[in-house]
Write an enzyme that holds these catalytic residues in place. Structure first.
Site, mmCIF file in Angstrom:
data_model
loop_
_atom_site.group_PDB
_atom_site.id
_atom_site.type_symbol
_atom_site.label_atom_id
_atom_site.label_comp_id
_atom_site.label_asym_id
_atom_site.label_seq_id
_atom_site.Cartn_x
_atom_site.Cartn_y
_atom_site.Cartn_z
ATOM 1 C CG ASP A 51 -2.052 0.977 1.110
ATOM 2 O OD1 ASP A 51 -2.387 1.376 -0.027
ATOM 3 O OD2 ASP A 51 -2.616 1.355 2.157
ATOM 4 N N GLY B 137 0.233 5.302 -4.597
ATOM 5 C CA GLY B 137 -0.356 6.560 -5.064
ATOM 6 C C GLY B 137 0.079 7.750 -4.241
ATOM 7 C CD1 TRP C 292 7.308 6.824 -2.064
ATOM 8 C CD2 TRP C 292 7.057 6.891 -4.285
ATOM 9 N NE1 TRP C 292 8.573 6.845 -2.622
ATOM 10 C CE2 TRP C 292 8.442 6.884 -3.988
ATOM 11 C CE3 TRP C 292 6.656 6.924 -5.623
ATOM 12 C CZ2 TRP C 292 9.425 6.899 -4.981
ATOM 13 C CZ3 TRP C 292 7.630 6.949 -6.616
ATOM 14 C CH2 TRP C 292 8.988 6.938 -6.286
ATOM 15 C CB SER D 207 -8.366 -5.551 -3.828
ATOM 16 O OG SER D 207 -9.021 -4.308 -4.015
ATOM 17 C CD GLU E 133 -12.929 -5.337 -2.191
ATOM 18 O OE1 GLU E 133 -13.795 -6.223 -2.044
ATOM 19 O OE2 GLU E 133 -11.691 -5.576 -2.176
ATOM 20 C CG ASN E 134 -7.556 -2.140 -5.886
ATOM 21 O OD1 ASN E 134 -6.570 -2.876 -5.784
ATOM 22 N ND2 ASN E 134 -7.901 -1.292 -4.917
ATOM 23 C CD1 TRP E 135 -12.450 -5.145 -9.969
ATOM 24 C CD2 TRP E 135 -11.853 -4.315 -11.951
ATOM 25 N NE1 TRP E 135 -11.792 -6.136 -10.647
ATOM 26 C CE2 TRP E 135 -11.405 -5.663 -11.878
ATOM 27 C CE3 TRP E 135 -11.589 -3.582 -13.121
ATOM 28 C CZ2 TRP E 135 -10.723 -6.282 -12.911
ATOM 29 C CZ3 TRP E 135 -10.902 -4.209 -14.157
ATOM 30 C CH2 TRP E 135 -10.480 -5.534 -14.049
ATOM 31 N NE ARG F 252 -3.147 -1.337 4.373
ATOM 32 C CZ ARG F 252 -4.343 -1.386 3.832
ATOM 33 N NH1 ARG F 252 -5.181 -2.337 4.165
ATOM 34 N NH2 ARG F 252 -4.732 -0.478 2.953
ATOM 35 N NE ARG G 293 -8.319 0.340 4.823
ATOM 36 C CZ ARG G 293 -7.873 1.589 4.878
ATOM 37 N NH1 ARG G 293 -7.719 2.174 6.056
ATOM 38 N NH2 ARG G 293 -7.597 2.265 3.777
ATOM 39 C CB SER H 145 -7.561 -4.114 2.603
ATOM 40 O OG SER H 145 -7.483 -2.830 3.181
#
Length: 243
Positions: free
Chosen positions: A21, A24, A26, A66, A68-70, A189, A195, A197
């Site tokens: 993680d 972005g 960074w 993931s 969810e990344n869509w 992480r 979390r 995720s």
């Protein structure tokens, strides 16, 4: 073969899983687009893989994309898919020559055929390697994995291949994407978020966790070594009381 100046800690983790993680953030901190960070993060994967043998790590699992990344912007998703294709093309020879066996976990249905073709080819070309087992979670979600596994299990029950009374934790494990892998000993992480995720929900029931502030593109082999040494100091009882 891979070499590393780092030495394996006593009782270090055999399987390390990483939620990579912070790419972005960074990039944005440097005034660059988020995809610039993702490219930097992809380069970091190579350093971590190369460090694994010297640290006694046999299995490395990384969370690349993931389910969810869509929800991210179309431009970022398209850029990530292009990055995955380029990574596979660029790294296949090195991975094969360095004894790295690559597997992908996750639902491939939504991925384009060119990418899945490259994934299949990389798995095939590295199937005989055994120095390091690198698993890349791509379009992966822990709940989605369990749901897909349950569907496969239910079909076998319906066909009479499996009795409902025989279904237990070990049975379900055999239907998971990770059925040939040991559970992770240590989950890391990066980026300061605390979390999990939706990552390896079933497999990490007794994993040790490290939540660190380092953004993924800044993560180093030295930091991995520190976390492995810290792991070696933990008293892992798995629910029991040790005498």
């Amino acid at each position: 073969m891979l070499n590393s100046p780092h030495t394996a800690p006593d009782a270090g983790p055999r399987h390390v899983a990483i939620i990579m993680d912070g790419n972005g953030r960074w990039a944005q901190a440097r005034g660059r687009p988020r995809l610039f960070g993702h490219h930097a993060g992809a380069r970091r994967v190579r350093e971590v893989v190369e460090a694994c043998p010297g640290l006694g790590i046999k299995y490395l699992t990384v969370f690349a994309f993931s389910t969810e990344n869509w929800k991210r912007t179309q431009a970022e998703v398209a850029g990530l898919m292009s990055l995955f294709r380029r990574y596979i093309i660029k790294e296949t020879r090195t991975l094969k020559e360095n004894g790295v066996r690559v597997r992908f976990i996750g639902d491939r249905v939504r991925l384009d055929s060119k990418l899945t073709g490259l994934m299949d080819a990389l798995e095939e070309q590295t199937k005989d390697n055994d120095l390091i087992h690198l698993t890349i979670a791509l379009n992966y979600g822990g709940r989605d994995e369990v749901a897909r596994a349950t569907k496969r299990l239910a079909r076998d029950v319906a066909k009479g291949h499996l009795c409902p009374e025989d279904v237990d934790e070990e049975t379900l494990t055999r239907y998971l994407d990770t059925c040939v892998l040991p559970d992770p000993d240590l989950v890391i992480r990066t980026s300061g978020e605390a979390r999990i995720s939706n990552f390896l929900l079933w497999q990490s029931a007794y994993s040790e966790y490290e939540f660190i502030d380092t953004l993924w593109p800044d993560f180093t082999a030295a930091e991995l070594e520190r976390l492995c040494r810290n792991f070696g100091t933990r008293d892992r009882r798995f629910g029991a009381v040790l005498a």
